[in-house]
Design a protein around this motif. Sequence first.
Motif, mmCIF file in Angstrom:
data_model
loop_
_atom_site.group_PDB
_atom_site.id
_atom_site.type_symbol
_atom_site.label_atom_id
_atom_site.label_comp_id
_atom_site.label_asym_id
_atom_site.label_seq_id
_atom_site.Cartn_x
_atom_site.Cartn_y
_atom_site.Cartn_z
ATOM 1 N N VAL A 221 41.098 36.782 -23.613
ATOM 2 C CA VAL A 221 41.906 36.097 -24.851
ATOM 3 C C VAL A 221 41.444 34.464 -24.807
ATOM 4 C CG1 VAL A 221 43.574 37.728 -24.777
ATOM 5 C CG2 VAL A 221 43.855 35.646 -23.500
ATOM 6 N N ALA A 222 41.646 33.899 -26.011
ATOM 7 C CA ALA A 222 41.686 32.561 -26.297
ATOM 8 C C ALA A 222 42.601 31.710 -25.295
ATOM 9 C CB ALA A 222 41.633 32.390 -27.684
ATOM 10 N N PRO A 223 42.026 30.741 -24.693
ATOM 11 C CA PRO A 223 43.152 29.978 -24.026
ATOM 12 C C PRO A 223 44.079 29.281 -24.884
ATOM 13 C CG PRO A 223 40.948 29.420 -23.402
ATOM 14 C CD PRO A 223 40.936 30.393 -24.572
ATOM 15 N N ARG A 224 45.371 29.076 -24.372
ATOM 16 C CA ARG A 224 46.379 28.390 -25.023
ATOM 17 C C ARG A 224 46.621 27.068 -24.288
ATOM 18 N NH1 ARG A 224 50.208 32.897 -27.513
ATOM 19 N NH2 ARG A 224 48.583 34.030 -28.290
ATOM 20 N N PRO A 225 47.394 25.990 -24.992
ATOM 21 C CA PRO A 225 47.766 24.989 -24.371
ATOM 22 C C PRO A 225 48.982 24.820 -23.267
ATOM 23 C CG PRO A 225 48.075 24.455 -26.905
ATOM 24 C CD PRO A 225 47.631 26.035 -26.502
ATOM 25 N N THR A 226 49.602 26.292 -23.379
ATOM 26 C CA THR A 226 50.623 26.618 -22.533
ATOM 27 C C THR A 226 50.089 27.067 -21.137
ATOM 28 O OG1 THR A 226 50.644 28.630 -23.508
ATOM 29 C CG2 THR A 226 52.569 27.142 -24.529
ATOM 30 N N TRP A 227 48.795 27.386 -21.174
ATOM 31 C CA TRP A 227 48.140 27.988 -19.763
ATOM 32 C C TRP A 227 48.311 27.022 -18.749
ATOM 33 C CZ3 TRP A 227 43.207 31.218 -20.261
ATOM 34 C CH2 TRP A 227 43.547 32.354 -21.057
ATOM 35 N N VAL A 228 48.690 27.562 -17.447
ATOM 36 C CA VAL A 228 48.780 26.749 -16.307
ATOM 37 C C VAL A 228 47.122 26.185 -15.981
ATOM 38 C CG1 VAL A 228 50.813 27.556 -15.286
ATOM 39 C CG2 VAL A 228 48.620 28.677 -14.808
ATOM 40 N N LYS A 229 47.196 25.245 -14.997
ATOM 41 C CA LYS A 229 45.865 24.572 -14.582
ATOM 42 C C LYS A 229 45.091 26.030 -14.205
ATOM 43 C CE LYS A 229 47.342 20.226 -13.985
ATOM 44 N NZ LYS A 229 47.201 19.017 -12.705
ATOM 45 N N SER A 230 43.733 25.838 -14.033
ATOM 46 C CA SER A 230 42.910 27.138 -13.680
ATOM 47 C C SER A 230 43.279 27.248 -12.050
ATOM 48 C CB SER A 230 41.290 26.852 -14.023
ATOM 49 O OG SER A 230 40.968 25.870 -13.314
ATOM 50 N N THR A 231 43.193 26.207 -11.375
ATOM 51 C CA THR A 231 43.673 26.200 -9.954
ATOM 52 C C THR A 231 44.904 26.665 -9.626
ATOM 53 O OG1 THR A 231 44.345 23.872 -10.004
ATOM 54 C CG2 THR A 231 41.932 24.194 -9.440
ATOM 55 N N LEU A 232 45.742 26.767 -10.756
ATOM 56 C CA LEU A 232 47.233 27.472 -10.119
ATOM 57 C C LEU A 232 47.404 28.901 -10.789
ATOM 58 C CD1 LEU A 232 49.296 24.320 -11.141
ATOM 59 C CD2 LEU A 232 48.723 25.093 -8.913
ATOM 60 N N ARG A 233 46.360 29.238 -11.468
ATOM 61 C CA ARG A 233 46.454 30.772 -11.978
ATOM 62 C C ARG A 233 46.753 31.738 -10.756
ATOM 63 N NH1 ARG A 233 42.417 29.815 -16.344
ATOM 64 N NH2 ARG A 233 43.577 28.536 -17.809
ATOM 65 N N ARG A 234 46.945 32.582 -11.226
ATOM 66 C CA ARG A 234 47.501 33.682 -10.322
ATOM 67 C C ARG A 234 47.125 35.020 -10.952
ATOM 68 N NH1 ARG A 234 50.779 31.714 -6.593
ATOM 69 N NH2 ARG A 234 51.576 33.609 -5.565
ATOM 70 N N ARG A 235 46.918 36.140 -9.953
ATOM 71 C CA ARG A 235 46.909 37.465 -10.226
ATOM 72 C C ARG A 235 48.178 38.082 -10.080
ATOM 73 N NH1 ARG A 235 41.494 38.070 -6.638
ATOM 74 N NH2 ARG A 235 39.931 37.618 -7.991
ATOM 75 N N VAL A 236 48.578 38.821 -11.096
ATOM 76 C CA VAL A 236 50.142 39.361 -11.091
ATOM 77 C C VAL A 236 49.691 40.979 -11.414
ATOM 78 C CG1 VAL A 236 52.214 39.469 -12.220
ATOM 79 C CG2 VAL A 236 50.924 37.142 -12.317
ATOM 80 N N ARG B 268 39.801 47.871 -4.651
ATOM 81 C CA ARG B 268 38.938 48.317 -5.762
ATOM 82 C C ARG B 268 38.533 47.311 -6.765
ATOM 83 N NH1 ARG B 268 37.806 54.085 -6.211
ATOM 84 N NH2 ARG B 268 36.110 53.472 -7.664
ATOM 85 N N VAL B 269 39.294 46.747 -7.189
ATOM 86 C CA VAL B 269 39.488 45.534 -8.201
ATOM 87 C C VAL B 269 39.275 44.183 -7.878
ATOM 88 C CG1 VAL B 269 41.177 47.080 -10.135
ATOM 89 C CG2 VAL B 269 41.984 45.204 -8.630
ATOM 90 N N GLY B 270 39.097 44.164 -6.568
ATOM 91 C CA GLY B 270 38.631 42.875 -5.986
ATOM 92 C C GLY B 270 39.928 41.753 -5.702
ATOM 93 N N TRP B 271 41.061 42.486 -5.757
ATOM 94 C CA TRP B 271 42.319 41.427 -5.645
ATOM 95 C C TRP B 271 42.896 41.439 -4.372
ATOM 96 C CZ3 TRP B 271 45.908 41.421 -10.515
ATOM 97 C CH2 TRP B 271 45.298 41.266 -11.676
ATOM 98 N N ALA B 272 42.260 42.119 -3.365
ATOM 99 C CA ALA B 272 42.874 42.169 -2.018
ATOM 100 C C ALA B 272 42.309 41.093 -1.038
ATOM 101 C CB ALA B 272 42.767 43.550 -1.341
ATOM 102 N N ASP B 273 41.508 40.258 -1.595
ATOM 103 C CA ASP B 273 40.696 39.259 -0.638
ATOM 104 C C ASP B 273 41.448 38.074 -0.439
ATOM 105 O OD1 ASP B 273 40.506 38.201 -3.323
ATOM 106 O OD2 ASP B 273 38.251 38.160 -3.271
ATOM 107 N N GLY B 274 42.433 37.733 -1.317
ATOM 108 C CA GLY B 274 43.265 36.536 -0.775
ATOM 109 C C GLY B 274 42.689 35.158 -1.645
ATOM 110 N N ALA B 275 41.425 35.530 -2.276
ATOM 111 C CA ALA B 275 40.737 34.271 -2.878
ATOM 112 C C ALA B 275 41.872 33.737 -3.957
ATOM 113 C CB ALA B 275 39.505 34.605 -3.615
ATOM 114 N N THR B 276 42.387 34.460 -4.903
ATOM 115 C CA THR B 276 43.512 33.966 -5.821
ATOM 116 C C THR B 276 44.906 34.585 -5.378
ATOM 117 O OG1 THR B 276 41.447 34.013 -7.356
ATOM 118 C CG2 THR B 276 43.999 34.014 -8.204
ATOM 119 N N PRO B 277 45.879 33.658 -5.537
ATOM 120 C CA PRO B 277 47.113 34.158 -5.200
ATOM 121 C C PRO B 277 47.595 35.464 -5.868
ATOM 122 C CG PRO B 277 47.176 31.820 -5.509
ATOM 123 C CD PRO B 277 45.659 32.300 -5.810
#
Length: 170
Positions: free
Chosen positions: A62-77, A139-148
Amino acid sequence: GTQLFEAKARRARSPEIAVGSLGLRDAGQRERMRAAMPETGDVAAAARSVSLHVILLRAADVAPRPTWVKSTLRRRVVFMHGWWQDHTSWLTTAQRVREKFGHDCLLLDWPGHGLSELPRADVMGADLLLAALRRTLERVGWADGATPLTLCGCSLGGAIAMRYTSTWPA
């Protein structure tokens, strides 16, 4: 090349929602795995044979919005529903979290719920759900701890979220 989602994965509702089953490729293969599993209720084998229906909402779609958190603070939910519910109980919330804050979101259907298959009765329980969640995240690559990782759960989903963070605190 290989993809996380099977070839039959499809786009639904809008082009930024990827839908697919993360698991064995066909019903025959699943049935052969079930037949090969011991009758003792081997949860690890059951978790390998269970295919969870998953929806992955990627912020990159999706297109980024001004409300998005900084990329370094993004999480996987990860959004986990309760007993007798399915992924649709969290869908609107997950879409808003992605659109407003720029987080990647994953919704799933527990075994025997929504579009996920029903496992054998002797292995169904919290241990199977925990193992299936871990396997899906791997399987989706989210268990590696790279992103919170943030786990959101309602009722049963909340209980599994607590067990997951106790088992894999990182």
